[in-house]
Motif scaffolding. Structure first.
Motif, mmCIF file in Angstrom:
data_model
loop_
_atom_site.group_PDB
_atom_site.id
_atom_site.type_symbol
_atom_site.label_atom_id
_atom_site.label_comp_id
_atom_site.label_asym_id
_atom_site.label_seq_id
_atom_site.Cartn_x
_atom_site.Cartn_y
_atom_site.Cartn_z
ATOM 1 N N PRO A 125 -43.029 17.070 43.858
ATOM 2 C CA PRO A 125 -43.916 19.139 44.883
ATOM 3 C C PRO A 125 -43.527 19.491 43.512
ATOM 4 O O PRO A 125 -44.430 20.421 42.690
ATOM 5 N N GLU A 126 -42.250 19.668 42.617
ATOM 6 C CA GLU A 126 -42.120 20.844 41.440
ATOM 7 C C GLU A 126 -43.250 20.336 40.588
ATOM 8 O O GLU A 126 -43.859 21.291 40.309
ATOM 9 N N LEU A 127 -43.692 19.369 40.270
ATOM 10 C CA LEU A 127 -44.749 18.442 38.993
ATOM 11 C C LEU A 127 -46.015 19.245 39.498
ATOM 12 O O LEU A 127 -46.611 20.016 38.823
ATOM 13 N N MET A 128 -46.279 19.198 40.943
ATOM 14 C CA MET A 128 -47.244 20.090 41.391
ATOM 15 C C MET A 128 -47.282 21.578 41.495
ATOM 16 O O MET A 128 -48.773 22.004 40.529
ATOM 17 N N GLU A 129 -46.018 22.275 42.173
ATOM 18 C CA GLU A 129 -46.869 23.521 41.766
ATOM 19 C C GLU A 129 -46.612 23.834 39.636
ATOM 20 O O GLU A 129 -46.453 24.708 39.778
ATOM 21 N N LEU A 130 -45.752 23.321 39.294
ATOM 22 C CA LEU A 130 -45.773 23.342 37.598
ATOM 23 C C LEU A 130 -47.937 23.479 37.053
ATOM 24 O O LEU A 130 -48.075 24.504 36.686
ATOM 25 N N ILE A 131 -48.212 22.397 37.957
ATOM 26 C CA ILE A 131 -49.964 22.466 37.668
ATOM 27 C C ILE A 131 -50.467 22.858 38.082
ATOM 28 O O ILE A 131 -51.639 24.195 37.956
ATOM 29 N N ASP A 132 -50.482 24.045 39.860
ATOM 30 C CA ASP A 132 -50.729 25.255 39.942
ATOM 31 C C ASP A 132 -50.777 26.078 39.003
ATOM 32 O O ASP A 132 -51.063 27.067 38.816
ATOM 33 N N THR A 133 -49.488 26.264 38.778
ATOM 34 C CA THR A 133 -49.663 27.096 37.701
ATOM 35 C C THR A 133 -50.165 27.215 36.126
ATOM 36 O O THR A 133 -50.848 28.432 36.283
ATOM 37 N N ILE A 134 -50.354 26.209 36.191
ATOM 38 C CA ILE A 134 -51.367 25.855 34.614
ATOM 39 C C ILE A 134 -52.563 25.824 35.022
ATOM 40 O O ILE A 134 -53.474 26.973 34.343
ATOM 41 N N GLU A 135 -53.312 25.914 36.323
ATOM 42 C CA GLU A 135 -54.169 26.112 37.155
ATOM 43 C C GLU A 135 -54.559 27.838 36.892
ATOM 44 O O GLU A 135 -55.606 28.119 36.489
ATOM 45 N N ALA A 136 -53.762 28.150 37.185
ATOM 46 C CA ALA A 136 -53.808 29.681 38.048
ATOM 47 C C ALA A 136 -54.026 30.355 36.575
ATOM 48 O O ALA A 136 -54.790 31.104 36.713
ATOM 49 N N GLY A 137 -53.251 29.728 35.496
ATOM 50 C CA GLY A 137 -53.233 30.187 33.881
ATOM 51 C C GLY A 137 -54.743 30.775 33.806
ATOM 52 O O GLY A 137 -54.810 31.489 32.729
ATOM 53 N N ILE A 138 -54.623 29.660 34.155
ATOM 54 C CA ILE A 138 -55.871 28.877 33.365
ATOM 55 C C ILE A 138 -57.334 29.588 33.683
ATOM 56 O O ILE A 138 -58.969 30.172 32.892
ATOM 57 N N ARG A 139 -57.289 30.281 35.291
ATOM 58 C CA ARG A 139 -58.025 31.245 36.094
ATOM 59 C C ARG A 139 -58.462 31.971 35.557
ATOM 60 O O ARG A 139 -59.651 32.683 35.218
ATOM 61 N N GLY A 144 -63.797 33.998 35.427
ATOM 62 C CA GLY A 144 -65.184 33.693 36.401
ATOM 63 C C GLY A 144 -65.832 33.387 35.720
ATOM 64 O O GLY A 144 -66.801 32.490 35.674
ATOM 65 N N ARG A 145 -65.375 32.218 33.801
ATOM 66 C CA ARG A 145 -66.256 31.752 33.848
ATOM 67 C C ARG A 145 -65.798 30.341 34.149
ATOM 68 O O ARG A 145 -64.748 30.513 34.485
ATOM 69 N N PRO A 146 -66.578 29.037 34.232
ATOM 70 C CA PRO A 146 -66.251 28.305 34.625
ATOM 71 C C PRO A 146 -64.777 27.877 33.986
ATOM 72 O O PRO A 146 -64.708 27.525 32.507
ATOM 73 N N VAL A 147 -65.107 26.867 34.735
ATOM 74 C CA VAL A 147 -62.839 26.245 34.496
ATOM 75 C C VAL A 147 -63.548 24.802 34.869
ATOM 76 O O VAL A 147 -63.671 24.117 35.566
ATOM 77 N N PRO A 148 -61.632 24.093 34.437
ATOM 78 C CA PRO A 148 -61.599 22.315 34.492
ATOM 79 C C PRO A 148 -61.616 21.906 35.865
ATOM 80 O O PRO A 148 -60.720 23.139 36.793
ATOM 81 N N SER A 149 -61.430 21.394 36.271
ATOM 82 C CA SER A 149 -61.651 20.702 37.451
ATOM 83 C C SER A 149 -59.966 20.428 37.702
ATOM 84 O O SER A 149 -59.489 20.463 36.982
ATOM 85 N N ARG A 150 -59.475 21.183 38.648
ATOM 86 C CA ARG A 150 -58.551 20.055 39.566
ATOM 87 C C ARG A 150 -58.058 18.684 38.998
ATOM 88 O O ARG A 150 -56.666 18.454 38.337
ATOM 89 N N SER A 151 -59.051 17.755 39.183
ATOM 90 C CA SER A 151 -58.843 16.177 38.182
ATOM 91 C C SER A 151 -58.730 16.257 36.914
ATOM 92 O O SER A 151 -57.623 15.932 36.599
ATOM 93 N N ARG A 152 -59.484 17.451 36.316
ATOM 94 C CA ARG A 152 -59.064 17.089 34.659
ATOM 95 C C ARG A 152 -57.746 17.979 34.020
ATOM 96 O O ARG A 152 -57.642 17.187 33.705
ATOM 97 N N ILE A 153 -57.313 18.688 34.978
ATOM 98 C CA ILE A 153 -56.099 19.384 34.613
ATOM 99 C C ILE A 153 -54.659 18.406 35.123
ATOM 100 O O ILE A 153 -54.323 18.554 33.305
#
Length: 213
Positions: A125-139, A144-153
């Motif tokens: 679960p900690e790895l998923m939390e890290l990916i959550d952090t990465i996704e939030a940082g990208i967004r 507001g511009r297009p962002v990579p999908s979760r599966s791409r991240i």
């Protein structure tokens, strides 16, 4: 022979923490193949049966030691992201991963755990939390511009981890097989640079953005 710590009364949380610390110390010194539950119990100053009570098998205890080490890595990645104003860069994350993998004790621990059946497929679960952090940082960075999908991240994270760990395990042999000097740090630096570029390009390809230079 390990020095046996004096036995004293401890609460369960304290006993478990001290067993983990003793395990991490002995495994770091000798490698996971050369340590037993009894030696860990003696080093922590507890009865042998208490180690089995808290952790079950030796492989489960090694897995827990590895989990603690992975938590430290992920904390360092988060610190790096914060230092980059919340924008996760492939180069920054890889710096943390490669610096960790330069520690042979950690690498032996990781390989041993992955080779044992009761570790494979363990939830992270900690790895998923890290990916959550990465996704939030990208967004936040794209605002507001297009962002990579979760599966791409997730795919980029998997590519980066697989390549970094693979290079740490086999890179020296592969470089030597290509008639390169495996002790020349230029090769490792170039591999890290090229991997970061490929990860960055793959991350933004889906959104039609230009990769960072």
């Amino acid at each position: 022979m390990p020095v046996m710590a004096p036995r004293r009364r401890r609460d369960p949380a304290e006993s478990r923490a001290e067993l983990l610390a003793a395990a991490a110390e002995l495994i770091g010194q000798r490698g996971p193949d050369n340590v037993s539950l009894r030696q860990i119990a003696e080093a922590a100053g507890v009865a042998h049966g208490l180690v089995s009570h808290y952790f079950g098998t030796y492989a489960a205890l090694v897995r827990e030691v590895l989990r603690v080490e992975n938590d430290r890595i992920e904390a360092r990645v988060r610190e790096r992201i914060r230092a980059e104003d919340g924008v996760p860069t492939a180069a920054g994350i890889l710096d943390v991963v490669f610096d960790t993998l330069a520690d042979e004790r950690y690498l032996r621990l990781f390989v041993w755990a992955e080779m044992h059946a009761d570790y494979q497929g363990a939830a992270r679960p900690e790895l998923m939390e890290l990916i959550d952090t990465i996704e939030a940082g990208i967004r936040d960075a794209l605002a507001g511009r297009p962002v990579p999908s979760r599966s791409r991240i997730e795919a980029v994270a998997l590519i980066g981890l697989s390549a970094a760990y693979g290079f740490a395990i086999g890179g020296r042999s592969w470089l030597a097989g290509m008639n390169h000097d495996p002790d020349d740090p230029v090769h490792a630096a170039e591999f890290r640079t090229q991997l970061a570029r490929m990860m960055g390009a793959h991350m933004v390809e889906e959104s039609g953005l230009e990769p960072a230079g």
